[in-house]
Design a protein around this motif. Structure first.
Motif, PDB file in Angstrom:
ATOM      1  N   ALA A 144       1.408  -2.806  12.123  1.00 33.98           N
ATOM      2  CA  ALA A 144       0.231  -2.615  11.265  1.00 33.98           C
ATOM      3  C   ALA A 144      -0.433  -1.273  11.542  1.00 33.98           C
ATOM      4  N   GLU A 145      -0.516  -0.887  12.810  1.00 32.88           N
ATOM      5  CA  GLU A 145      -1.126   0.397  13.156  1.00 32.88           C
ATOM      6  C   GLU A 145      -0.260   1.553  12.666  1.00 32.88           C
TER       7      GLU A 145
ATOM      8  N   ASP B  98       0.814  -1.225   0.000  1.00 29.43           N
ATOM      9  CA  ASP B  98       0.000   0.000   0.000  1.00 29.43           C
ATOM     10  C   ASP B  98       0.843   1.267   0.000  1.00 29.43           C
TER      11      ASP B  98
ATOM     12  N   LYS C  35      -0.011   5.761   6.091  1.00 22.86           N
ATOM     13  CA  LYS C  35      -0.856   5.797   4.889  1.00 22.86           C
ATOM     14  C   LYS C  35      -1.888   6.914   4.979  1.00 22.86           C
ATOM     15  N   LEU C  36      -2.480   7.086   6.173  1.00 21.10           N
ATOM     16  CA  LEU C  36      -3.477   8.138   6.360  1.00 21.10           C
ATOM     17  C   LEU C  36      -2.850   9.514   6.187  1.00 21.10           C
TER      18      LEU C  36
ATOM     19  N   LYS D 288       1.678   1.503  10.081  1.00 20.65           N
ATOM     20  CA  LYS D 288       1.480   1.564   8.624  1.00 20.65           C
ATOM     21  C   LYS D 288       0.195   2.333   8.292  1.00 20.65           C
ATOM     22  N   LYS D 289      -0.880   2.059   9.041  1.00 20.25           N
ATOM     23  CA  LYS D 289      -2.150   2.759   8.808  1.00 20.25           C
ATOM     24  C   LYS D 289      -1.986   4.262   9.008  1.00 20.25           C
TER      25      LYS D 289
ATOM     26  N   ARG E  29       0.118  -5.675  17.180  1.00 21.83           N
ATOM     27  CA  ARG E  29      -0.557  -4.869  16.166  1.00 21.83           C
ATOM     28  C   ARG E  29       0.203  -3.588  15.822  1.00 21.83           C
TER      29      ARG E  29
END
Length: 801
Positions: A691-692, A496, A698-699, A694-695, A688
């Motif tokens: 992964a968090e 992503d 990306k945001l 990365k979010k 997590r």
């Protein structure tokens, strides 16, 4: 319907009840912590003229345990302020209030009759649909609900936390046949997402999963230690960090947990009739254990167990170990085994097992016997205690602190070799494992998508381990997703449009190879990607700069190269702050010195709740030189518009650096100004975290990230310097610091006020970085600093003198 947990009632305020209450308070839930009303007044209460009707008396047991909770070390609360979320009470007066709670957790004494009597009272006030669970570690769950209403049974399950609740991530969920499947899913999801736990669905079998396997392993060792002529300190050296287990290893763990607890679980399993004869004998108590029980040598709670603190002839305290043959305490000799020497160059414990089982000494023999018995035992526990192998491994990692579960270790030594070890130890593995070995298969694999898959005994196929969509496992994606690597770092594609920079040096220290990798990652992200995460999944994020490199340059007086190295570090941190892509740093565990500086320069931070972060450079005789001093000064200056607080804020920041203060959690890092409220976030689940992060990256990219403009900093000049000098003089006079400590602190103060400026002045960040670097270099020339660095490298802790 979405179920929200705003309030929890914990019934029982002992060690486990207090720990559970604290952890719910940690995540922002209001808690009622209740216990019984005392049967008698204390002498002190009688002297005060109190009666059994006084509230202070009726709440005494809960109040005393609440005070212990607040003072616990290591801390049970992420921040002392979170204690305000807990309210105490007693069963008689406050049980009616459970009609307003969302979840009732029973943690009373481990007796079926007492628990059932508490449930009888709960049913009088509990509102239908309210969650109700028990923290029992051994009582069959189905027995607890006998005689209860259908609604009670529908929402009831065992929720077995492990002590200490904050630090051990296992939560076993044990439903009955009457538990609503949706409620089981809720317990599993809430435990993982909100409590940050590794939630494992367990069957209602004796001791459930972790204690069943863990106590078998410990009892097997207790039987073998005498046969092999090993001391308690020998066994603790062999069964600790060298094989990926906690430092407390076997016997120190037994002392901390309590020998009576270990014996209770062992007796419970043996008496349940669940084991075959050969395994049942392992749960029988060796003679020396029974004698220790008779003598009340239970461990830490009785101040002696397998170890005891004694005074020697000089009056100094020593730790003596129990001689298991004579049952006398004696000073243990230093343990040394040739087998362990062969593993010194192997970094990962999982890679050491092949070498350890080949040892020709007593160590090798112990490993072969212990692993053989363990492999045979877990093979027969599928499907008795769990249908899936991964649940057993999850439980042992999260509940007992094992770095690798038994089936992972079995894969590491080879399935066929593990079968041989079991046979040599006198056991036969289950038929399904024999068949797996004949096919040349393993318990685990990684598929092409980087997901872990496990061998499912029931279907005979490999299935995905559930829940992996919520987290990223770097170990699994390195093979196919690594874009670049060197000896100390790697860059991986997270998908992503986001890449990850992973520090992989020894202790994740920050040397030239790591900084080169960081700059390469930023270059690559700016050219081809949308954002960058800086994260790893080692034991710690980073212990700071490469001290050995600094020491070598300082001893050789290679000041130009050292100056360039520090300037390069500063430049790298500023690139983290001022790149054209969002950079999200994900610290966890020890995040010290340079690791803290990197964190403070991120666009956003996604910190694990268990992050121990701080600028600790004064402990080795220098000041933060990678932008940390500059950054805390900058953050403090934002509040200088308020004359009433500016000196206090600057002084607080100065003291945090000067005293090398380390936050004991990410929440405490907010209070220290290392993390910023409203910007940085805390992840209660370390699994997590990547992964968090990365979010978040990306945001930020999707929202239209724009490269920040460098900031100006208001410094206070010489007017503020006197305040610091007075303070350091007083600390020296009071013998709180040494002469060298004062020199470091005074030089730190000089940087934070902006150096030789006659009045408050607005300066650039680079101005402060230059001042910071000059001061760092000047302190590296001090003999005392070199001594401190050498001591730190040799002993792993700072020297104060």
């Amino acid at each position: 319907m979405k179920r929200r947990i705003k309030h929890v009632t914990v019934l029982g305020s002992g060690i486990m009840g207090s720990g559970i209450a604290a952890h719910f308070a940690n995540i922002g839930v209001e808690v009622s912590l209740l216990d019984i009303v005392p049967f008698e007044l204390t002498e002190a209460e009688q002297k005060k003229g109190l009666t059994k009707d006084d509230k202070v008396v009726r709440n005494r047991i809960a109040a005393e345990n609440f005070e212990k909770l607040k003072k616990a070390s290591p801390a049970l609360l992420y921040s002392p302020k979170f204690a305000d979320r807990i309210k105490i009470g007693n069963f008689d007066d406050d049980l009616p209030k459970i009609k307003n709670t969302d979840w009732i957790i029973e943690v009373v004494v481990e007796r079926l009759d007492i628990k059932k009597s508490v449930y009888e009272k709960i049913e009088q006030f509990r509102k239908p649909g309210t969650l109700i669970s028990s923290n029992t570690s051994g009582i069959p769950i189905h027995l607890l609900t006998e005689g209860r209403s259908d609604d009670f049974k529908k929402y009831f399950a065992g929720t077995h936390f492990f002590n200490p609740v904050r630090y051990l991530p296992l939560l076993e969920i044990i439903p009955t046949n009457d538990t609503d499947p949706e409620i089981i899913d809720f317990y599993m999801n809430y435990g993982a997402k909100f409590l940050g736990k590794t939630t494992v669905l367990a069957k209602d079998t004796p001791a459930f999963i972790a204690n069943r396997i863990g106590v078998f392993s410990m009892m097997d060792l207790l039987h073998n230690v005498q046969k092999l002529g090993l001391t308690v300190s020998d066994v603790d050296k062999l069964t600790g960090p060298v094989i990926g287990r906690p430092k407390s290893a076997t016997f120190r763990t037994a002392d901390v947990v309590g020998l009576d607890t270990l014996v209770m679980v062992a007796n419970g399993v043996r008496q349940s009739g669940a084991e075959a004869n050969d395994f049942n004998d392992v749960f029988a108590l060796p003679d020396y254990i029974q004698k220790m029980m008779d003598n009340k040598w239970l461990g830490s709670k009785t101040e002696q167990g397998f170890y005891k603190k004694v005074k020697n002839a000089d009056g100094k305290s020593e730790i003596h170990g129990l001689n298991l043959d004579t049952l006398e305490y004696e000073l243990q000799g230093k343990s040394s085994f040739p087998t362990l020497e062969l593993t010194k160059s192997i970094d990962k414990p999982i890679d050491r097992f092949k070498v350890l089982i080949g040892g020709k000494d007593k160590a090798g023999e112990l490993y072969r016997k212990s692993l053989g018995a363990l492999f045979a035992y877990v093979s027969h526990k599928v499907p008795e205690i769990s249908d899936e192998v991964y649940k057993i491994d999850d439980a042992m990692r999260a509940g007992f602190g094992w770095e690798n579960g038994p089936f992972e270790i079995w894969d590491a030594v080879g399935v066929t070799k593990g079968i041989e070890l079991a046979k040599d130890a006198g056991y036969e593995v289950s038929d399904w494992v024999k068949a797996l070995g004949e096919k040349g298969e393993t318990f685990y694999k990684v598929n092409d998508e980087g997901q872990s898959i496990f061998y499912d005994k029931n279907s005979g196929n490999y299935n995905n381990i559930p829940g992996q969509d919520a987290f990223i496992i770097l170990d699994n994606i390195r093979k196919n997703k690594t874009l670049w690597s060197n000896s100390g770092a790697a860059i991986e594609d997270l998908g992503d449009g986001i890449i990850n920079f992973e520090i992989r040096s020894k202790m994740n220290s920050l040397g030239g190879e790591v900084l080169d990798g960081l700059n390469r990652a930023i270059d690559l992200a700016e050219k081809e990607y949308d954002g960058l995460v800086v994260g790893n999944q080692g034991a710690n994020f980073s212990v700071g700069a490469n001290l050995a490199m600094i020491l070598m340059m300082a001893i050789e007086q290679d000041w130009d190269d050292l100056n360039m190295a520090i300037a390069y570090f500063q430049k790298s941190m500023m690139r983290v702050r001022y790149s054209s892509i969002p950079v999200v740093v994900a610290p966890h565990g020890m995040t010290l010195g340079g690791g803290c500086e990197m964190t403070m320069h991120a666009d956003r931070v996604v910190a694990a709740a268990e992050t121990y972060i701080g600028l600790v450079e004064t402990g080795v005789g220098v000041i933060p030189g990678g932008g940390g001093t500059k950054e805390l000064t900058l953050r403090t200056s934002r509040e200088f518009h308020n004359d009433d607080v500016k000196n206090n804020r600057l002084r607080d920041a100065f003291m945090n650096i000067a005293m090398g203060k380390v936050a004991t959690s990410a929440y405490e890092a907010y209070d220290m100004g290392i993390l910023e409220k409203g910007k940085d976030i805390v992840s209660v689940s370390k699994n997590r975290q990547i992964a968090e992060a990365k979010k978040v990256a990306k945001l930020l990219a999707e929202q239209g990230y724009t490269q920040p403009i460098e900031q100006k900093v208001k410094v206070l000049g010489k007017d503020a310097l006197g305040m610091f000098y007075v303070g350091t003089d007083q600390m020296l006079t009071g013998n709180y610091i040494s002469e060298h400590d004062k020199k470091i602190a005074d030089k730190l103060a000089n940087v934070m006020v902006g150096g030789n400026l006659s009045e408050p002045t607005v300066v650039t960040e680079q101005y402060l970085l230059n001042l910071e670097r000059e001061t760092f270099l000047s302190l590296c020339g001090e003999r005392k600093t070199l001594e401190r660095i050498q001591y730190m490298l040799q002993n792993g802790k700072p020297l104060r003198n």
